[in-house]
Design a protein around this motif. Structure first.
Motif, PDB file in Angstrom:
ATOM      1  N   LYS A 188       0.831  -1.195   0.000  1.00  0.00           N
ATOM      2  CA  LYS A 188       0.000   0.000   0.000  1.00  0.00           C
ATOM      3  C   LYS A 188       0.873   1.255   0.000  1.00  0.00           C
ATOM      4  CE  LYS A 188      -3.838  -2.211   2.438  1.00  0.00           C
ATOM      5  NZ  LYS A 188      -4.725  -2.173   3.634  1.00  0.00           N
ATOM      6  N   MET A 189       0.314   2.329  -0.549  1.00  0.00           N
ATOM      7  CA  MET A 189       1.050   3.575  -0.625  1.00  0.00           C
ATOM      8  C   MET A 189       0.213   4.687   0.009  1.00  0.00           C
ATOM      9  SD  MET A 189       2.513   5.591  -3.974  1.00  0.00           S
ATOM     10  CE  MET A 189       3.251   4.080  -4.566  1.00  0.00           C
ATOM     11  N   SER A 190       0.775   5.342   1.022  1.00  0.00           N
ATOM     12  CA  SER A 190       0.056   6.447   1.652  1.00  0.00           C
ATOM     13  C   SER A 190      -0.018   7.629   0.698  1.00  0.00           C
ATOM     14  CB  SER A 190       0.774   6.865   2.939  1.00  0.00           C
ATOM     15  OG  SER A 190       2.036   7.427   2.646  1.00  0.00           O
ATOM     16  N   TRP A 191      -1.002   8.485   0.917  1.00  0.00           N
ATOM     17  CA  TRP A 191      -1.136   9.635   0.035  1.00  0.00           C
ATOM     18  C   TRP A 191       0.034  10.598   0.200  1.00  0.00           C
ATOM     19  CZ3 TRP A 191      -1.308  14.538   1.983  1.00  0.00           C
ATOM     20  CH2 TRP A 191      -1.626  14.692   3.335  1.00  0.00           C
ATOM     21  N   GLY A 241       4.818  12.912  -2.283  1.00  0.00           N
ATOM     22  CA  GLY A 241       6.264  13.112  -2.259  1.00  0.00           C
ATOM     23  C   GLY A 241       6.948  12.566  -3.496  1.00  0.00           C
ATOM     24  N   ILE A 242       6.512  11.386  -3.930  1.00  0.00           N
ATOM     25  CA  ILE A 242       7.072  10.794  -5.146  1.00  0.00           C
ATOM     26  C   ILE A 242       6.808  11.701  -6.351  1.00  0.00           C
ATOM     27  CG2 ILE A 242       6.787   8.909  -6.817  1.00  0.00           C
ATOM     28  CD1 ILE A 242       6.412   7.027  -4.469  1.00  0.00           C
ATOM     29  N   GLY A 243       5.560  12.181  -6.448  1.00  0.00           N
ATOM     30  CA  GLY A 243       5.220  13.049  -7.575  1.00  0.00           C
ATOM     31  C   GLY A 243       6.055  14.314  -7.592  1.00  0.00           C
ATOM     32  N   ILE A 257       8.751  15.332   2.146  1.00  0.00           N
ATOM     33  CA  ILE A 257       7.336  15.000   2.297  1.00  0.00           C
ATOM     34  C   ILE A 257       7.145  13.489   2.369  1.00  0.00           C
ATOM     35  CG2 ILE A 257       5.100  15.049   1.121  1.00  0.00           C
ATOM     36  CD1 ILE A 257       5.908  17.805   0.035  1.00  0.00           C
ATOM     37  N   ALA A 258       7.846  12.752   1.500  1.00  0.00           N
ATOM     38  CA  ALA A 258       7.697  11.296   1.482  1.00  0.00           C
ATOM     39  C   ALA A 258       8.213  10.668   2.774  1.00  0.00           C
ATOM     40  CB  ALA A 258       8.433  10.708   0.288  1.00  0.00           C
ATOM     41  N   ARG A 284       6.830   5.324   7.516  1.00  0.00           N
ATOM     42  CA  ARG A 284       7.241   4.813   8.819  1.00  0.00           C
ATOM     43  C   ARG A 284       8.176   3.640   8.596  1.00  0.00           C
ATOM     44  NH1 ARG A 284       4.641   0.193  10.474  1.00  0.00           N
ATOM     45  NH2 ARG A 284       2.890  -0.497   9.207  1.00  0.00           N
ATOM     46  N   VAL A 285       9.096   3.438   9.531  1.00  0.00           N
ATOM     47  CA  VAL A 285      10.020   2.319   9.432  1.00  0.00           C
ATOM     48  C   VAL A 285       9.254   1.029   9.640  1.00  0.00           C
ATOM     49  CG1 VAL A 285      12.047   1.213  10.423  1.00  0.00           C
ATOM     50  CG2 VAL A 285      11.968   3.692  10.219  1.00  0.00           C
ATOM     51  N   GLU A 286       9.431   0.085   8.708  1.00  0.00           N
ATOM     52  CA  GLU A 286       8.739  -1.189   8.793  1.00  0.00           C
ATOM     53  C   GLU A 286       9.751  -2.311   8.947  1.00  0.00           C
ATOM     54  OE1 GLU A 286       6.642  -1.323   5.175  1.00  0.00           O
ATOM     55  OE2 GLU A 286       5.187   0.208   5.738  1.00  0.00           O
ATOM     56  N   LYS A 287       9.566  -3.117   9.933  1.00  0.00           N
ATOM     57  CA  LYS A 287      10.499  -4.203  10.197  1.00  0.00           C
ATOM     58  C   LYS A 287      10.297  -5.352   9.239  1.00  0.00           C
ATOM     59  CE  LYS A 287      12.195  -7.306  13.786  1.00  0.00           C
ATOM     60  NZ  LYS A 287      12.062  -7.736  15.186  1.00  0.00           N
TER      61      LYS A 287
END
Length: 310
Positions: A128-131, A136-138, A295-296, A301-304
């Motif tokens: 999933k990708m947060s808005w 930020g990518i854009g 922004i990105a 968040r850091v994901e383990k």
């Protein structure tokens, strides 16, 4: 064996920053090698890529005992080897691009991989990708486009369209390389073991290629071999390994997004060493990239990653 402790966000950020600074020197070492050898083209570029990876593989040779003793799964080795093939393709295309276009254009286009990683992660892994990250990518990619447009028409390259395409192809290859590398580590390989397999595979793939273009490995000035050694140690062992470690703990999309800092630092080095003066639009694009990355990062968040390093 006890699992590797999950790093704190500031530790991940520090490693990524170190990696970005390290990989930003790669284009400079390639340019210095081209100048020292007084030649350019596909054959010499493949010599640089193959030599860089061969030296790296030799440095990591003692690690193979650890790989054998840990009895890794076939799937993890398969993913690591496949990543190594894609790493070889990445270097073959990207290093060659620096013979035909500017440092800014090449490093900008080769770091467009966030969009490819994000798309592949969404399609392949269902990530999933947060808005916030999408915005930020854009923004960051818009900044990369501005940098590339601002560099158009410069005199730093002999065939900018060809060089730009090669850099873009290098971005596609390295995007898959990061994703396969994450899978190899998720399936049981530690970071050191993974890079040993991947870097060695890349070296094996690249070593025969200069011969196809009748390019020798010997006969160059000593400075060329010195720059190749520096490429193996700084941007490869320090830079790429930092990113490979980071993808165990954060999304590959975020890792590749932070690599968008590379063209900023590389262009600064290009200015001081080769007097490649960034145009105003390039400087604007660099600022936009930094804003997009910020922004990105704030929206991530850091994901383990569950599999521990062995």
């Amino acid at each position: 064996m006890l699992p590797t402790p999950h790093p704190k966000p500031w530790q991940v950020s520090l490693i990524l920053a170190m990696g970005i600074l390290a990989v930003s020197t790669a284009a400079v070492f390639v340019r210095l090698s081209l100048a020292a050898a007084e030649t350019q083209g596909v054959g010499f570029s493949l010599f640089l890529a193959a030599s860089r990876m061969a030296i790296t593989a030799l440095i990591l040779l003692p690690v193979w005992r650890s790989v054998a003793q840990s009895r890794p799964s076939r799937s993890s080795l398969g993913y690591a080897a496949a990543a190594g093939v894609l790493l070889a393709v990445h270097f073959a295309f990207w290093i060659t691009s620096l013979s035909y276009t500017s440092i800014v254009a090449s490093t900008t286009l080769v770091t467009t991989n966030p969009i490819w990683v994000a798309l592949i992660s969404w399609i392949w892994f269902g990530e999933k990708m947060s808005w916030q990250r999408a915005i930020g990518i854009g923004i960051a990619l818009s900044g990369s486009l501005l940098v590339g447009l601002g560099d158009a028409g410069g005199d730093a390259g002999s065939a900018p369209i060809l060089g730009d395409f090669l850099a873009l192809a290098g971005a596609w290859a390295v995007s898959l390389y990061f994703l396969l590398g994450r899978e190899a580590q998720r399936r049981g390989l530690g970071t050191t073991q993974y890079i040993t397999v991947a870097y060695s595979t890349a070296a094996i793939v690249l070593l025969p290629l200069p011969g196809i273009f009748q390019t020798p490995y010997e006969g160059y000035p000593g400075a060329v071999y010195g720059y190749v050694l520096l490429m193996a140690i700084v941007p490869q062992l320090i830079g790429h390994t930092s990113f490979n470690w980071a993808v165990r703990w954060v999304s590959p999309t975020l890792v590749t997004l932070t690599i968008l800092f590379e063209p900023v630092f590389a262009s600064l080095l290009g200015y001081f060493l080769f007097r490649e003066v960034p145009k105003p639009l390039v400087l604007v694009g660099a600022g936009v990239i930094l804003a997009g990355v910020a922004i990105a990062v704030l929206g991530s968040r850091v994901e383990k990653v569950s599999d521990p390093e062995r």
